[in-house]
Design an enzyme around this catalytic site. Structure first.
Site, PDB file in Angstrom:
ATOM      1  CD  GLU A 394      -3.045  -1.139   2.168  1.00  0.00           C
ATOM      2  OE1 GLU A 394      -3.029  -0.257   3.046  1.00  0.00           O
ATOM      3  OE2 GLU A 394      -3.957  -1.977   2.062  1.00  0.00           O
ATOM      4  CD  GLU A 473      -3.166  -6.077   3.845  1.00  0.00           C
ATOM      5  OE1 GLU A 473      -2.022  -5.743   3.523  1.00  0.00           O
ATOM      6  OE2 GLU A 473      -3.929  -5.374   4.529  1.00  0.00           O
TER       7      GLU A 473
HETATM    8  C1  GAL Z   1      -4.325  -2.753   5.273  1.00  0.00           C
HETATM    9  C2  GAL Z   1      -2.844  -2.662   5.621  1.00  0.00           C
HETATM   10  C3  GAL Z   1      -2.500  -3.590   6.755  1.00  0.00           C
HETATM   11  C4  GAL Z   1      -3.493  -3.407   7.867  1.00  0.00           C
HETATM   12  C5  GAL Z   1      -4.860  -3.695   7.340  1.00  0.00           C
HETATM   13  C6  GAL Z   1      -5.959  -3.664   8.360  1.00  0.00           C
HETATM   14  O1  GAL Z   1      -4.757  -1.705   4.517  1.00  0.00           O
HETATM   15  O2  GAL Z   1      -2.067  -3.013   4.523  1.00  0.00           O
HETATM   16  O3  GAL Z   1      -1.203  -3.317   7.207  1.00  0.00           O
HETATM   17  O4  GAL Z   1      -3.399  -2.107   8.340  1.00  0.00           O
HETATM   18  O5  GAL Z   1      -5.155  -2.744   6.365  1.00  0.00           O
HETATM   19  O6  GAL Z   1      -7.206  -3.890   7.746  1.00  0.00           O
END
Ligand code: GAL
Length: 803
Positions: A394, A473
């Site tokens: 990100e 993710e």
């Molecule tokens: C994402 C991020 C992670 C964590 C996650 C929580 O956007 O890459 O590190 O913060 O959100 O939902």
């Protein structure tokens, strides 16, 4: 092969066996430590009053928790300056050698002095690095001083503080294999034959230097700094059979052996196509999780057994891949993944130049990105488990033209360092899939784009039909183990009940995220998506979304009801928000399974007969009230019974991943789920209203451990009724004591709001459970006895053998 060659080969093998070893010493013991902003590089300084400890060491986890410290980094005192000093002896003989110190990781911004002379340092706390001590060594006493400096607001999660990974002292000849100087690649792999190409960087080599290689136990050998070996009928490395080989490399100078190193490697092929990921030619869907580096109550102090236990739990769920979000891992993690058969995406950074927090890696990126990538790839390139390199997560740069150039530059560095694995980056902004950024990486990772009918995924497939992509993710579903709030609403913000917990119906998520079922549907609709990495496998310290005070995103809910609910929740919270660890984990901070474990197990291990009912069935205050029941199963149909009476048989529809009985009226007794697959009985689960709490019970994951001073036994403490059933909703306070050759190094209960020290021997269970981590003492075999006591309940004692 002619006779002469045969004789030469025989001689070469003979001399390999007689090879001398470089000296690699564990350098973890007997350091002096002080957490203070002092000047302590001078060898004359009197540190006799400093605390003595063994590494690895995380000064943050020792606490105390401070309610005033930020939630997002765990309310622990990891920030600040700390010093480590070590006194050691050198012989005259040592002065004839090259001497190095290897740090697997020091958090962070280290500076190292030997005998008052500056040796060097490394800013990024997650990188492994070597420093050469040779010019500063002297015969007799030597004093090494290490200063670490953790700036506040340098992380989005709990980073830990200190020399939290292992340290070694390495002594070599002037002519030796360079640090991480061996690369083993396998350009051609088949079941009948594999080519193993070894390149060796030798320091100090001249015309009289010779390099020999042998694959141990395989009778295969060769020579030269660039050497190709052929392995016939190789035992391939796969997830089911993670076969490994050891390469022994011997350096000779003027005919004498001067260095020997061993490199573990595996023979396997990987390929990414528009259809997905292939391991040894077989398609494998990545059933992955993202993992932060802390080990729960142990903090960031690396421990191999603790990592192994995490992998065991993840594999029980059917997980086959780990993304080391968002930084290079401890080397032990990769050794274990090699041995246990897990795929790994090793990630370098959480940000590039554009910072996410004022003092994060953005400060170091311009000067250090290349060095950090090199350290990561050179260290980890021979691990068969590593199947992709991620340059970032990100990163803010993904949205602009300059960022696209940066991404290309990083990908070029990675490709040059390792042409055998693809580069990826985890992107949360859909635009990065279409603005040219996507072309800078080989395989594209989307964070949280399965929602809205996977519109982003579909567009990507249309515009880039040949580029492999996946969910880097996914989900970010949140829950607290054993907590359930009513009424059960599907709106994703509605799971936040009182006391800063989140309901465990697995329907709840922050605005950018969603329940697991959403990703499953996208993966099933579009099989080209080669897998997902769930945020996260284990809970971690810090980032307690939705009660993460620093996280203003929480108000991004677009649904007016959800937004109103969140605003009310946040208003109620006021200034001081207690939680210190995450709710994202599929398993909690102690390694106890949340309900969510079973929705993933049902999907990831379809061949395993299993069914899981939620919630528990102890609701005396809900008699006559609607109390929904969900069942996760690897079957396709379930009949649910309450006290023997059928509540109906339900079949999973297309894209349905849980079975729900939303109108069950509570009465105490027994809930039973009978699962079917293809019409045949498949699995059952039973949940009973328990009796009142009667006793404590202790169960060790391993009743025998090694008396090496690092091995651990993870002991579960459970509050049980007379029949031995876990009594949910119990928060009894207990006390621990131990005797024999072991120590309690950490205690936890999985409650994200608990601000008691992880070292305290006195605490509450959280919904019936707590974890006690017992460590052996070095060279002290014997029987360890752990006892737990609680007023009004029967005590428990367990024995652990240290051998
Ligand atoms: C994402 C991020 C992670 C964590 C996650 C929580 O956007 O890459 O590190 O913060 O959100 O939902």
């Amino acid at each position: 092969m002619n006779i002469k060659q045969n004789v030469l080969l025989g001689l070469a093998l003979l001399s390999l066996n007689a090879a001398a070893e470089r000296e690699v010493m564990n350098f973890n013991e007997a350091w002096r430590f002080q957490k203070a902003d002092v000047e302590a590089s001078s060898p004359e300084l009197d540190d006799s009053q400093w605390r003595t400890l063994n590494l690895p060491h995380d000064w943050g986890i020792e606490g105390p928790f401070d309610p005033e410290l930020p939630n997002r980094t765990g309310k622990l005192p990891w920030a600040g300056i700390g010093w480590y000093r070590k006194h050691f002896q050198c012989s005259g003989n040592d002065l004839l050698k090259k001497v190095f110190i290897d740090f697997d990781g020091a958090m962070s911004d280290s500076t190292v002095w030997l005998n008052g002379k500056l040796v060097g340092g490394w800013p990024y706390g997650y990188s492994s690095f070597r420093l050469e001590l040779t010019p500063y060594l002297k015969k007799g006493d030597n004093v090494l001083a290490v200063k670490l400096d953790n700036k506040e607001e340098s992380s989005r999660w709990y980073p830990g503080g200190g020399i939290y990974r292992n340290v070694r002292l390495v002594k070599t000849d002037a002519v030796h294999v360079d640090h991480w100087g061996i690369s083993v690649t396998k350009p051609n792999v088949s079941e009948t034959s594999a080519t193993v190409v070894v390149t060796t960087d030798v320091v100090g080599a001249d015309d009289h230097t010779q390099v020999f290689h042998e694959i141990v136990g395989a009778g295969i050998s060769g020579s030269g700094t660039d050497c190709s070996l052929t392995v016939s009928s190789p035992k391939l490395w796969s997830l089911e059979a993670p076969n490994l080989y050891t390469l022994k490399t011997v350096i000779k100078q003027d005919g004498n052996v001067v260095d020997t190193v061993e490199t573990v490697f595996g023979i396997r092929s990987i390929e990414y196509t528009k259809d997905g990921f292939f391991l040894n030619g077989q398609q494998v869907r990545m059933k992955g999780v993202c993992q932060h580096h802390d080990l729960g109550p142990l903090g960031t102090t690396v421990n191999k057994r603790a990592l192994e236990r995490q992998i065991e739990i993840l594999q029980e769920m059917g997980c086959n891949a780990i993304r080391t979000s968002h930084n290079p891992p401890a080397p032990e993690l990769l050794e274990l993944c090699d041995r246990m058969g897990m795929l790994v995406q090793v990630e370098a950074f959480d940000c590039w130049k554009a910072s996410k927090t004022p003092n994060d890696y953005g400060r170091f990126f311009p000067e250090w990105h290349e060095k950090d990538l090199r350290a990561m790839i050179h260290r980890d390139r021979n691990h068969p488990c590593v199947v992709m390199w991620s340059t970032g997560n990100e990163v803010k740069e993904m949205r602009n033209k300059e960022g696209i150039l940066v991404s290309q530059m990083l990908a070029d560095i990675v490709h040059k360092l390792d042409p055998t694995r693809p580069v990826t980056t985890g992107c949360n902004h859909a635009v990065a899939g279409f603005n040219g950024f996507e072309k800078t990486v080989d395989v594209f990772g989307f964070n949280y784009k399965a929602k809205d009918n996977a519109a982003v995924y579909r567009r990507f497939m249309k515009e880039h039909p040949d580029q492999p992509f996946y969910g880097s993710e996914t989900a970010s579903c949140i829950s607290s183990r054993g907590e359930y709030f009513f009424p059960v609403l599907d709106d994703k913000a509605m799971g936040q009940g009182g006391h800063f917990q989140v309901s465990s119906y697995d329907l709840f998520a922050p605005p950018w995220a969603y329940k697991p079922d959403v990703e499953f549907e996208a993966l099933d609709r579009y099989p080209a998506i080669f897998g997902e990495f769930v945020w996260t496998g284990f809970d971690y310290i810090g980032e307690p979304t939705p009660y993460n005070k620093d996280n203003t995103n929480l108000l991004n809910f677009t649904d007016p009801d959800e937004r109103k609910h969140m605003e009310e929740q946040l208003a109620k919270l006021g200034g001081n928000i207690p939680p210190r660890s995450s709710y994202f984990g599929i398993v909690d901070l102690c390694g106890f399974k949340k309900d969510r474990f079973y929705i993933y197990q049902a999907r990831w291990r379809p061949e395993l007969p299993m069914a899981h009912i939620l919630p528990h069935w102890n609701w005396p205050e809900r008699v006559g009230e609607v109390t929904p029941v969900h069942v996760y199963t690897s079957g396709d149909e379930v009949e649910l019974f309450l006290n023997g009476k059928s509540l109906g048989r339900k079949k999973k529809g297309e894209y349905e991943y849980r079975l729900r009985w939303d109108d069950v009226v509570y009465e105490s007794g027994e809930l039973k789920a009978v699962a079917y697959k293809n019409g045949k009985p498949w699995a059952e689960d039973v949940v009973k209203t328990t009796g009142t709490a009667a006793k404590l019970e202790l169960t060790a994951d391993r009743a025998q451990i090694s008396a090496d001073g690092t091995d651990l036994s993870f002991v579960t403490l459970q509050v049980s009724d007379g029949e031995g059933l876990l009594v949910p909703r119990t928060h009894n306070r207990f006390k621990l004591s131990i005797d024999g050759p072991g120590e309690i190094i950490a205690v936890g209960n999985g409650d994200p709001t608990n601000l008691e020290s992880f070292q305290s021997l006195d605490r509450n269970v959280f919904n019936g459970l707590a974890l006690v981590v017992v460590r052996s003492k070095k060279s002290e075999p014997g029987t360890i006895r752990l006892t737990a006591q609680c007023d009004g309940l029967q005590d428990a004692t367990i024995q652990i053998q240290a051998k």
